[in-house]
Design an enzyme around this catalytic site. Structure first.
Site, PDB file in Angstrom:
ATOM      1  N   LYS A  11       0.851  -1.201   0.000  1.00  0.00           N
ATOM      2  CA  LYS A  11       0.000   0.000   0.000  1.00  0.00           C
ATOM      3  C   LYS A  11       0.884   1.247   0.000  1.00  0.00           C
ATOM      4  O   LYS A  11       1.913   1.290   0.686  1.00  0.00           O
ATOM      5  CB  LYS A  11      -0.909  -0.015   1.238  1.00  0.00           C
ATOM      6  CG  LYS A  11      -1.990   1.059   1.231  1.00  0.00           C
ATOM      7  CD  LYS A  11      -2.896   0.945   2.458  1.00  0.00           C
ATOM      8  CE  LYS A  11      -4.022   1.970   2.448  1.00  0.00           C
ATOM      9  NZ  LYS A  11      -4.863   1.889   3.663  1.00  0.00           N
ATOM     10  N   SER A  51      -9.916   2.074   2.749  1.00  0.00           N
ATOM     11  CA  SER A  51      -9.072   2.825   1.844  1.00  0.00           C
ATOM     12  C   SER A  51      -8.110   1.956   1.042  1.00  0.00           C
ATOM     13  O   SER A  51      -7.583   2.390   0.025  1.00  0.00           O
ATOM     14  CB  SER A  51      -8.254   3.852   2.637  1.00  0.00           C
ATOM     15  OG  SER A  51      -7.363   3.206   3.522  1.00  0.00           O
ATOM     16  N   SER A 108      -9.781  -0.323   6.932  1.00  0.00           N
ATOM     17  CA  SER A 108      -9.244  -0.281   5.563  1.00  0.00           C
ATOM     18  C   SER A 108      -8.533  -1.532   5.083  1.00  0.00           C
ATOM     19  O   SER A 108      -8.197  -1.619   3.908  1.00  0.00           O
ATOM     20  CB  SER A 108      -8.309   0.907   5.407  1.00  0.00           C
ATOM     21  OG  SER A 108      -9.074   2.075   5.358  1.00  0.00           O
TER      22      SER A 108
HETATM   23  N1  GLN Z   1     -13.186   4.262   6.122  1.00  0.00           N
HETATM   24  C1  GLN Z   1     -12.568   4.739   7.307  1.00  0.00           C
HETATM   25  C2  GLN Z   1     -12.230   6.193   7.153  1.00  0.00           C
HETATM   26  O1  GLN Z   1     -12.563   6.748   6.170  1.00  0.00           O
HETATM   27  C3  GLN Z   1     -11.356   3.920   7.648  1.00  0.00           C
HETATM   28  C4  GLN Z   1     -10.157   4.275   6.866  1.00  0.00           C
HETATM   29  C5  GLN Z   1      -8.966   3.459   7.243  1.00  0.00           C
HETATM   30  O2  GLN Z   1      -9.040   2.434   7.915  1.00  0.00           O
HETATM   31  N2  GLN Z   1      -7.809   3.966   6.852  1.00  0.00           N
HETATM   32  O3  GLN Z   1     -11.640   6.795   7.988  1.00  0.00           O
END
Ligand code: GLN
Length: 499
Positions: free
Chosen positions: A93, A168, A192
């Site tokens: 990532k 994400s 994410s």
């Molecule tokens: N969807 C969540 C957010 O927008 C989690 C994002 C993540 O785990 N980086 O913050």
């Protein structure tokens, strides 16, 4: 799985792309295959299908092949493999720094940015002999649930290109689900890793907070962020978990606690026997707002665990209902502080640097042009919530809720070994569907957030296709701090009994 044409074709046609990471490692270590052959096959696959999927922001073919060659040469000299996964390539990532590839966090503000050092996770991967194929797409600075907040275009779900792979870390999961990589690394701040795993029919784990180093992981919300492994099977995920976890002097929140033996747990679990395991079904996750097909698969999953010998108990975690509100206050507060470093002076792009604008004007212009809407929204919310007069009313209250959620978990784990829930309330939604409605996007994180607030560990493991949409669903397994082995024991058993 047959409805994912990308995976189906790769699995059917190819002796390399269709194998698990554990199988590839075995063949590489026995010299039946070389790491170079394997790495070349995945690079060719990326060249073939990433035009459709957009899982990678950067592909580092030369560097990956050089790393693969080094593994082959070492094995040819008769040396022992550097790790159980030596020679098996991986997708990383784009939140982890790498000296030989840009680190952008899918933001315009970091376009082309080269880090002077490798993240600890990157270093561990290299030391383990794992070639890095490239850096994967994501929501900008890991904020989002669909990978649509990337400045470089969304990632498409290989199960249906019109749909999101989740976020994400949509790039990492989509790479796995289209056989562009056998292993991937994600980060999980509020879901994410687990959420994209559920939407792409792959396995993803958020390890216990503090067990995977955050040094060189570009911060979103430091008290929540955690790097973790993701792959197509529970065993592959465990093997990768073992490579990246461990104490790191370079991260002040890194724990000195022993790392759970996740690989042994995954191997034990693969017998499919859950006798003596107490599984808690969290009452708060079974209610309106969930897609019928998701609930159907969840109930069938619980029944399957019961049949495999597990004792099923209903567990009440009343404060989970407040997780969403607490998370979406605490996270923006930390974001507003962490992202202050992107000021046009230190990293990446700089706007209006023409000698006529002041430093303040350059900073403002750089941030205005460099950050996307969702990042700006959270910086504004966080700055507001931390300001004098609001700090007590918002931030402190949210921290109190966080403690209550931790207590709910602690109480639950006095009664049961693991907790389970669906990973997401629905299957993958259409690209564009929630773009104009941030709240609807946030609601999609309902099931995954409590765990991050409490620092616990969790896994998403495929739990079948929903009958109403024909798309993948995930079972979320949650464990106590440092109980990561429980996830793998139960996850591997579940994988076995659900096929
Ligand atoms: N969807 C969540 C957010 O927008 C989690 C994002 C993540 O785990 N980086 O913050």
């Amino acid at each position: 799985m047959t409805d994912n044409k990308y995976l189906a074709s790769a699995v059917a046609d190819d002796a390399i792309l269709g194998l698990t990471a554990a199988e590839l490692a075995e063949k590489i270590h026995s010299r039946e295959l070389t790491s170079v052959e394997v790495t070349e096959a995945f690079l060719a696959r990326i060249a073939d299908v990433d035009g459709d999927v957009n899982a990678f922001l950067h592909v580092g073919g030369e560097e990956a092949l050089a790393a693969a060659k080094a593994v082959d040469e070492s094995l040819d000299r008769g040396e022992a493999p550097a790790s159980a996964l030596a020679g098996v390539p991986l997708a990383l990532k784009d939140t982890f720094t790498t000296v030989d590839a840009p680190t952008t966090c899918a933001s315009k503000i970091l376009e082309g940015y080269m880090s002077p050092y490798d993240a600890t996770v990157t270093r561990k991967l290299r030391e383990a002999g794992i070639p890095i194929l490239g850096k994967t797409n994501m929501d900008e600075f890991a904020m989002g649930s669909s990978t649509e907040n990337s400045a470089y275009g969304p990632t498409h779900n290989p199960w249906d290109l019109d749909r999101t792979p989740g976020g994400s870390g949509g790039g990492s999961s989509a790479a796995l689900a289209s056989a562009m990589a056998p292993l991937a690394i994600g980060t999980d701040t509020g879901g994410s890793i687990r959420q994209p795993a559920a939407l792409t029919n792959t396995v993803g784990v958020k390890p216990t907070y503090g067990t995977v180093s955050r040094q060189g992981l570009v911060a979103c919300a430091s008290s929540l962020d955690q790097g973790g492994p993701t792959a197509r099977t529970v065993l592959d995920t465990a093997l990768l978990h073992e490579v990246i976890a461990g104490h790191d002097e370079g991260d002040s929140t890194s724990t000195k606690h022993d790392i759970a033996d996740v690989v042994t747990a995954a191997r034990e679990g693969s017998s499919g026997d859950l006798t003596g395991v107490k599984v808690g079904v969290v009452k708060q996750f079974d209610r309106e707002g969930y897609q019928d097909g998701v609930l159907e698969q969840f109930r069938a999953s619980v029944d399957a665990m019961r049949e495999a010998g597990a004792e099923i108990v209903e567990v009440d975690c009343p404060n989970f209902d407040h997780a969403l509100s607490a998370y979406y206050l605490i996270l923006p507060c930390e974001v507003s502080s962490n992202l202050a470093r992107f000021d046009g002076m230190r990293y990446g792009m700089r706007e209006d640097d023409d000698g006529e604008h002041s430093a303040d004007q350059v900073m403002a212009a750089t941030r205005a042009a460099g950050f996307g809407d969702e990042v700006k929204r959270r910086i504004i919310i966080g700055t507001y919530a931390l300001s004098v007069g609001y700090y007590d009313a918002y931030y402190i209250q949210a921290q109190r809720v966080r403690t209550l959620i931790q207590q709910d978990f602690d109480k639950a784990f006095e009664q049961v070994d693991v907790l389970v829930s669906p990973t997401t309330p629905t299957t993958a939604f259409k690209l564009g569907e929630k773009n104009d409605d941030p709240l609807a996007m946030y609601m999609f994180d309902l099931c995954t957030l409590p765990l991050n607030l409490a620092g616990m560990c969790g896994m998403s493991v495929p739990s079948g296709l929903a009958s109403d949409t024909g798309l993948p669903t995930g079972l979320q397994i949650m464990g106590p701090r440092h109980g990561d082995d429980r996830l793998y024991r139960v996850g591997a058993a579940f994988e076995k009994i659900r096929g």
